[in-house]
Design a protein around this motif. Structure first.
Motif, short mmCIF file in Angstrom:
data_model
loop_
_atom_site.label_atom_id
_atom_site.label_comp_id
_atom_site.label_asym_id
_atom_site.label_seq_id
_atom_site.Cartn_x
_atom_site.Cartn_y
_atom_site.Cartn_z
N VAL A 487 -41.51 -25.58 51.40
CA VAL A 487 -40.62 -26.49 50.83
C VAL A 487 -39.52 -27.00 52.04
N LEU A 488 -39.24 -28.26 52.36
CA LEU A 488 -38.26 -28.79 53.26
C LEU A 488 -37.38 -29.31 52.53
N ILE A 489 -36.09 -28.89 52.60
CA ILE A 489 -35.01 -29.33 52.03
C ILE A 489 -34.25 -30.11 52.93
N ARG A 490 -33.84 -31.13 52.49
CA ARG A 490 -33.14 -32.13 53.50
C ARG A 490 -31.51 -32.55 52.83
N ASP A 491 -30.54 -32.23 53.40
CA ASP A 491 -29.41 -32.81 52.80
C ASP A 491 -28.50 -33.38 53.90
N ASN A 492 -27.46 -34.06 53.76
CA ASN A 492 -26.67 -34.72 54.60
C ASN A 492 -25.38 -34.13 54.95
N LEU A 493 -24.90 -33.84 56.44
CA LEU A 493 -23.83 -33.54 56.92
C LEU A 493 -23.03 -34.99 57.32
N PRO A 494 -21.61 -35.27 56.93
CA PRO A 494 -21.00 -36.34 57.25
C PRO A 494 -20.66 -36.44 58.70
N GLU A 519 -35.07 -21.08 63.56
CA GLU A 519 -36.13 -22.24 63.37
C GLU A 519 -36.12 -22.60 62.14
N SER A 520 -35.70 -21.83 60.94
CA SER A 520 -35.96 -22.39 59.42
C SER A 520 -34.82 -23.25 59.07
N VAL A 521 -33.71 -23.56 59.97
CA VAL A 521 -32.93 -24.47 59.62
C VAL A 521 -32.20 -25.24 60.79
N ARG A 522 -32.13 -26.51 60.76
CA ARG A 522 -31.76 -27.21 61.91
C ARG A 522 -30.99 -28.51 61.67
N LEU A 523 -30.54 -28.93 62.63
CA LEU A 523 -29.51 -30.30 62.32
C LEU A 523 -30.59 -31.46 63.16
N ALA A 524 -30.97 -32.27 62.04
CA ALA A 524 -32.03 -33.25 62.49
C ALA A 524 -31.54 -34.59 62.70
N LYS A 525 -32.31 -35.45 62.68
CA LYS A 525 -31.98 -37.09 63.15
C LYS A 525 -31.05 -37.43 62.12
N ASN A 526 -30.28 -38.36 62.23
CA ASN A 526 -29.00 -38.89 61.44
C ASN A 526 -28.27 -37.93 60.85
N ASN A 527 -27.98 -36.76 61.55
CA ASN A 527 -26.91 -35.55 61.15
C ASN A 527 -27.46 -35.04 59.85
N ASN A 528 -28.72 -34.83 59.54
CA ASN A 528 -29.50 -34.09 58.42
C ASN A 528 -29.34 -32.81 58.59
N VAL A 529 -29.13 -32.04 57.76
CA VAL A 529 -29.65 -30.41 57.76
C VAL A 529 -30.73 -30.08 56.88
N GLU A 530 -31.81 -29.44 57.88
CA GLU A 530 -33.09 -29.33 57.16
C GLU A 530 -33.37 -28.11 56.99
N TRP A 531 -33.90 -27.46 55.95
CA TRP A 531 -34.15 -25.88 55.74
C TRP A 531 -35.70 -25.88 55.56
N ASP A 532 -36.43 -25.08 56.22
CA ASP A 532 -38.00 -24.89 56.05
C ASP A 532 -37.87 -23.70 55.20
N LEU A 533 -38.42 -23.50 54.09
CA LEU A 533 -38.46 -22.41 53.13
C LEU A 533 -39.69 -22.30 52.46
N GLU A 534 -40.25 -20.87 52.39
CA GLU A 534 -41.29 -20.64 51.69
C GLU A 534 -41.01 -19.77 50.28
N ILE A 535 -41.22 -20.17 48.96
CA ILE A 535 -40.90 -19.76 47.90
C ILE A 535 -42.01 -19.20 47.14
N LYS A 536 -41.73 -17.89 46.60
CA LYS A 536 -42.78 -17.16 46.23
C LYS A 536 -43.12 -17.74 44.54
#
Length: 565
Positions: A487-494, A519-536
């Motif tokens: 799962v890729l979770i995307r939220d916004n940092l003002p 690597e599993s979390v990063r600050l991407a384009k448009n100041n978006n915070v993205e998490w790369d997760l694997e959920i069992k």
């Protein structure tokens, strides 16, 4: 037999409907039609009249063929012919009856009421799920004391979540089916209204159009002719069915062409080609105009009406007479033996042409007729993407390389997940060997909970006071499937647009100097915070976005949103 210029001319007359359509190439805004006919000619000059043509692009007509004869001239002409009043009235009556029937069907469907009922059922289901979750955890101290996380609890929870998933899929299928029926009826009503309007406009008469082909032969013989011309009112657009089979990991793309035409002639059992060429754009490279700058001058006052009238009269007297328009055309091959060499071109440097394998029938009713272009098998990489701040759902996304020889044009798609219709979407143009991403719709097997944000206010400073607001946003993802998912979770940092406002990220920790460490979390384009997760399978994960916003206490913050900046 008639005489023209002291020469005996053998006149031959045929209707266009007697010359079968054998091949049609459909473009984005027009179509090229090929008709074939066979006729006997005598020694000398023969004049073939092909009558009752539909409206065509006059400069596009050409004639080719086989036989011991020479094409001397090709021309196209038309004249007005009165139409039988009874025929037109009967046509309008039938269209009105059909329109009334379709409108009655739409009233019976009762789209708005049924859609509101489905939305209400969804709301009841979500409220029931929320109530069941609170009851399972215990609301008072006695219930919490007796609450045990034993096998019975997990078995009951698994059964409840499976029922929630099944009912959710059923409700979503009913909603999509209702929307499809409403859309189909709306399109049919629009088509009948358009045909009714055209029938009313054409009342009273029509133009009789004919193509005249002059053939010269040394002896009596038989010739086969192919008449090619361009008609308007025809178009095609791509549409796709994306079928994702999760167990096999296969993505099947059913590539269709939707053809619509109201050229006035039916295409029955024809060889059909769909072309990506755009004749309307033209082939001439445009000239770039020069940009010039000058001091703006004050415009003189507008002339008085009598002065304008005097100028117009003078201009009219000095103008040249208008040129007359002729309907004749230059021959495609002048005074040459008719030899035809078939050439099949499926792809060029500027366009691609798709050949439809089976013979097709497309009547002139301006309704959509679907033909199959190709069935493409691809191997995608699957992941889930969720943007819970906007929509609290998880979208299944496929990343795939177009390993086929077909160019996927921009068009709408119907998405099926394990043979269940889940959503509609759009696909952008994709060339062969190009990688692309496509959304496969919402998966109810992943529940996304975007919890209420927690804000804590504090202030510091004596003379120059600074206010600090701490924001803490929790996001919980539950995997109802019995297998692991990515799962890729995307939220916004003002992002601050003023140096007086400072935004500091507290959690998650992102090492800007060494991004490989996180690597599993990063600050991407448009100041978006993205998490790369694997959920069992049958598990849940919670992530937290925590940050502070500092600004002068005397200043008030204004928050705005933007996309793509």
């Amino acid at each position: 037999m008639s005489e023209k210029g002291n020469k005996a001319v053998n006149e031959i007359s045929k209707k266009a409907s007697e010359c079968p359509v054998t091949k049609v190439t459909v473009y984005k805004d027009r179509a090229e039609v090929c008709r074939q006919l066979e006729t006997a000619v005598v020694a000398g000059v023969n004049e073939l009249h092909i009558k009752e043509f539909v409206s065509i692009e006059e400069d596009s007509i050409r004639v080719e063929g086989q036989g011991n004869a020479t094409i001397a001239e090709v021309s196209y002409q038309h004249k007005f012919v009165a139409e039988d009043e009874a025929t037109t009235t009967d046509k309008v009556k039938k269209l009105k009856d059909e329109l009334r029937h379709l409108e009655d069907l739409k009233k019976t469907l009762d789209f708005d009421a049924k859609l509101a009922a489905l939305i209400k059922q969804w709301s009841i289901l979500d409220n029931f799920a929320a109530t069941a979750a609170k009851h399972g955890q215990g609301e008072d101290s006695e219930d919490k004391k007796n609450f045990k996380l034993d096998n019975g609890y997990f078995t009951g929870m698994r059964e409840f979540l499976q029922q929630y998933k099944d009912i959710g899929i059923q409700l979503e299928a009913e909603r999509l089916d209702l929307e499809n029926k409403n859309e189909d009826l709306t399109k049919k009503i629009e088509t009948v209204e358009r045909n009714l309007q055209e029938a009313s406009i054409c009342y009273g008469g029509h133009e009789n159009r004919e193509c005249v082909v002059v053939l010269e032969a040394e002896k009596e013989t038989t010739v086969q002719l192919t008449v090619t011309y361009v008609v308007w009112g025809a178009s095609w657009s791509p549409v796709y069915d994306l079928r994702m089979l999760t167990e096999q990991g296969d993505l099947k793309i059913f590539y269709y062409g939707l053809i619509r035409q109201n050229s006035g002639e039916d295409w029955n059992d024809v060889k059909l080609f769909l072309s990506t060429a755009e004749p309307s754009v033209g082939g001439t490279i445009p000239t770039l105009p020069a940009t010039q700058l000058a001091v703006k001058k004050i415009r003189p006052p507008a002339p008085r009406p009598e002065q304008f009238l005097r100028t117009a009269v003078m201009s009219k007297k000095s103008s040249a007479p208008p040129a007359t328009m002729a309907y004749s055309m230059a021959p495609a091959v002048e005074r040459a033996a008719i030899f035809h060499t078939p050439v099949q071109v499926t792809e060029s440097t500027t366009s691609t042409t798709y050949e439809i394998a089976r013979l097709s029938t497309v009547p002139s009713d301006y309704t959509e007729h679907k033909v199959t272009v190709a069935i493409i098998d691809l191997k995608p990489t699957l992941t889930y993407v969720t943007v819970p701040k906007v929509v609290p759902h998880a979208f299944l996304q496929a990343k795939v390389i177009n390993t086929s020889q077909y160019t996927l044009l921009s068009g709408r798609t119907n998405i099926f997940l394990d043979n269940s219709f889940v959503a509609k979407a759009e696909i952008n143009s994709v060339a062969p060997k190009e990688e692309f991403e496509c959304s496969l719709g919402v998966d109810p097997g992943l529940r996304v909970d975007y919890k209420p944000v927690v804000k804590v206010n504090s202030s510091s400073g004596i003379i120059s006071k600074t206010q600090c607001i701490t924001h803490e946003q929790a996001i919980e993802i539950k995997n109802i499937h019995d297998y692991n998912v990515k799962v890729l979770i995307r939220d916004n940092l003002p992002r601050s647009l003023d140096e007086k406002i400072k935004v500091n990220l507290i959690s998650p920790f992102i090492d800007a100097k060494h991004p490989e460490k996180t690597e599993s979390v990063r600050l991407a384009k448009n100041n978006n915070v993205e998490w790369d997760l694997e959920i069992k399978g049958l598990d849940k994960v919670e992530v937290v976005l925590k940050y502070t916003v500092e600004h002068p206490a005397a200043e008030e913050i204004e928050a705005t949103t933007s996309i793509g900046n």
